[in-house]
Write an enzyme that holds these catalytic residues in place. Structure first.
Site, PDB file in Angstrom:
ATOM      1  N   ARG A 123      33.062  40.353  43.169  1.00 40.35           N
ATOM      2  CA  ARG A 123      31.991  41.297  42.875  1.00 40.35           C
ATOM      3  C   ARG A 123      32.111  42.468  43.847  1.00 40.35           C
ATOM      4  NH1 ARG A 123      31.732  39.394  38.612  1.00 40.35           N
ATOM      5  NH2 ARG A 123      30.007  38.385  37.550  1.00 40.35           N
ATOM      6  N   GLU A 171      30.001  49.913  39.905  1.00 39.64           N
ATOM      7  CA  GLU A 171      30.780  49.904  38.656  1.00 39.64           C
ATOM      8  C   GLU A 171      29.925  50.008  37.402  1.00 39.64           C
ATOM      9  OE1 GLU A 171      32.695  45.946  38.995  1.00 39.64           O
ATOM     10  OE2 GLU A 171      31.599  45.393  37.180  1.00 39.64           O
ATOM     11  N   HIS A 186      37.353  45.741  35.973  1.00 40.69           N
ATOM     12  CA  HIS A 186      36.720  44.434  35.710  1.00 40.69           C
ATOM     13  C   HIS A 186      37.367  43.755  34.493  1.00 40.69           C
ATOM     14  CE1 HIS A 186      32.831  42.187  36.811  1.00 40.69           C
ATOM     15  NE2 HIS A 186      33.673  41.333  36.254  1.00 40.69           N
TER      16      HIS A 186
END
Ligand code: NAD
Length: 332
Positions: A234, A263, A295
Site C-alpha cells: 500500500r 494513487e 496497482h
C-alpha cells in the site's frame, strides 16, 4: 442478493458475470467510484461491492445503510479504506477476499526488481530506436544479496520463496512469525537489523495507522547506501517525500512501486491527455532508477477468477445466514 458494484472496469464485469452464471445474485455494475454522493445509487441493493480506492468512510457508510444496504463486499485483500468502526455501528457486515493469488503479487514484485536492476524499460525503448548502447544499463547480480521482507503473511512468504530461488539470504520482520518463512530458511530479525543489513527491502504488510509511513526519513537513514526499495503493498507505507530525498542523495539506489499514497486520484484511469497535477508523483517519474506500475500486481486472470469466485461465495454465505469466514471486524 442484489449487489451494486462501484469502480468497475470491463474486466470486472466480465469475470464476475462469468462466475455468476450459476449463482442467484443480481449484479449491477457502475464505473464510477463509491463515495457519499454515489452511495445513494445502491438503494434497493442488499450489498455493495467495492475496490481499493473507493471511499468507505463513515459518511458513505451512513448513506449506504440508509439506502438499505447490509453488506460491503470488498473485492480485494486490503480494507484500509473501510471505516470498520462505523460499519459496526451501522450493522454493516464487511467481507473481503483475503487471498486470491499471492503468486500474482509476489511475481510482480520480482518483476519490478528485475526490470529496475537491468533497466529493461530503458533498453526496450533504446532498441526500438536502433540505439544499442549499454551506457547506464549496468545492473547487479541478485544471487548472494541480503533481502529484507517486511510482512510475511500470504504474499510475503511467497516473496521469501522466490528470493530463495535466487540464492539470496532472506531476513524478515513481522509482528507474528510465520513458520513457513522459517522453514524456507529465512531469519526473523528486528526492524533496525533488517534495514541496516538488506540490499533489497520489500514491503508486504498491510496499511494500518501503526504502519503509515513505516518507511520515513528515519528508516531510510538506517538503510544501506544504494538499497533497492520495493512496495507492492500500500502506498502510504512509504513517506514519498522522504523517499525522493533518499533517491536524490543515493541512499536509495532503486525504487520499484506498484502503489502510491495518493494513487486514488491517478490509478486505474487513462490520464495520458491530462496535465499531471501531482507534483510529487511527477518528480518520481523523472528518476531513471524508479519504476512505477499502476496497482497491477494482482492483475492476472487466475486472480480475477478467484476474486470473483470468493466475493460471490462470501455473499452467498451471508445470504444463507451463516457466518462468513472472510468477514472483517473492527479491533478495538
Ligand atoms: P496478510 O494479512 O496475509 O499478511 C500481512 C502480514 O503483515 C501479516 O503476517 C501481519 O502479521 C504482518 N504485519 C502486520 N502489521 C505489521 C507490522 N507493523 N510490521 C510488519 N508486519 C506486519 O496479507 P497479504 O495477503 O500477504 O497482503 C499484504 C498486503 O499486500 C495487503 O495488506 C495489501 O495491502 C497488499 N496487496 C497489494 C496488491 C496489489 O495489487 N498491489 C494485491 C493484494 C494485496
Amino acid at each position: 442478493m442484489q449487489v451494486t458494484f462501484f469502480s468497475t472496469k470491463s474486466y470486472d464485469e466480465r469475470y464476475f458475470t462469468e462466475e455468476c452464471l450459476e449463482c442467484d445474485h443480481q449484479l449491477i455494475f457502475h464505473e464510477f467510484k463509491l463515495n457519499p454522493d454515489s452511495a445513494k445509487l445502491a438503494a434497493g441493493s442488499d450489498a455493495v461491492c467495492a475496490f481499493v480506492n473507493d471511499q468507505l468512510d463513515r459518511a458513505t457508510l451512513e448513506v449506504l445503510s440508509g439506502a438499505g444496504v447490509r453488506v460491503v463486499a470488498m473485492r480485494c485483500a486490503g480494507f484500509n479504506n473501510v471505516d470498520l468502526e462505523a460499519a459496526a455501528d451501522l450493522n454493516l457486515q464487511v467481507v473481503r477476499v483475503p487471498a486470491y493469488s499471492p503468486y500474482a503479487v509476489a511475481e510482480h514484485t520480482l518483476g519490478l526488481l528485475l526490470a529496475l536492476n537491468r533497466r529493461l524499460y530503458r533498453s526496450y525503448n533504446r532498441v526500438r530506436e536502433g540505439n544499442f548502447s549499454l551506457q547506464g544499463l549496468v545492473g547487479f547480480d541478485i544471487h548472494g544479496l541480503t533481502v529484507g521482507i517486511i510482512g510475511t503473511g500470504t504474499i510475503g512468504v511467497e516473496v521469501v520463496r522466490l528470493f530463495n530461488g535466487f540464492g539470496c539470504k532472506v531476513l524478515c520482520f513481522d509482528v507474528h512469525e510465520n513458520q513457513r518463512a522459517i522453514d524456507l530458511g529465512a531469519d526473523y530479525v528486528d526492524m533496525d537489523t533488517l534495514l541496516s543489513q538488506s540490499d533489497i527491502v520489500s514491503l508486504h504488510c498491510p496499511l494500518f495507522q501503526s504502519t503509515h509511513h513505516l518507511i520515513d526519513s528515519a528508516a531510510i537513514a538506517k538503510m544501506k547506501h544504494g538499497v533497492t526499495l520495493l512496495n507492492t503493498s500500500r502506498g502510504a507505507l512509504i513517506d514519498t517525500a522522504a523517499v525522493i530525498e533518499g533517491l536524490k542523495c543515493g541512499r536509495i539506489g532503486n525504487l520499484g512501486i506498484d502503489v502510491y499514497e495518493e494513487e486514488d486520484n491517478l490509478f486505474f484511469e487513462d490520464q495520458s491527455g491530462e496535465v499531471m497535477q501531482d507534483d510529487v508523483f511527477a518528480r518520481l517519474l523523472t528518476f531513471p532508477n524508479v519504476m512505477i506500475t499502476g496497482h497491477q500486481a494482482f492483475f492476472t486472470s487466475n486472480a480475477l477468477i478467484q476474486i470473483a469466485r470468493t466475493t460471490l461465495q462470501n455473499l452467498t454465505d451471508i445470504e444463507k445466514g451463516g457466518d462468513c469466514a472472510n468477514q472483517v471486524k473492527a479491533t478495538k
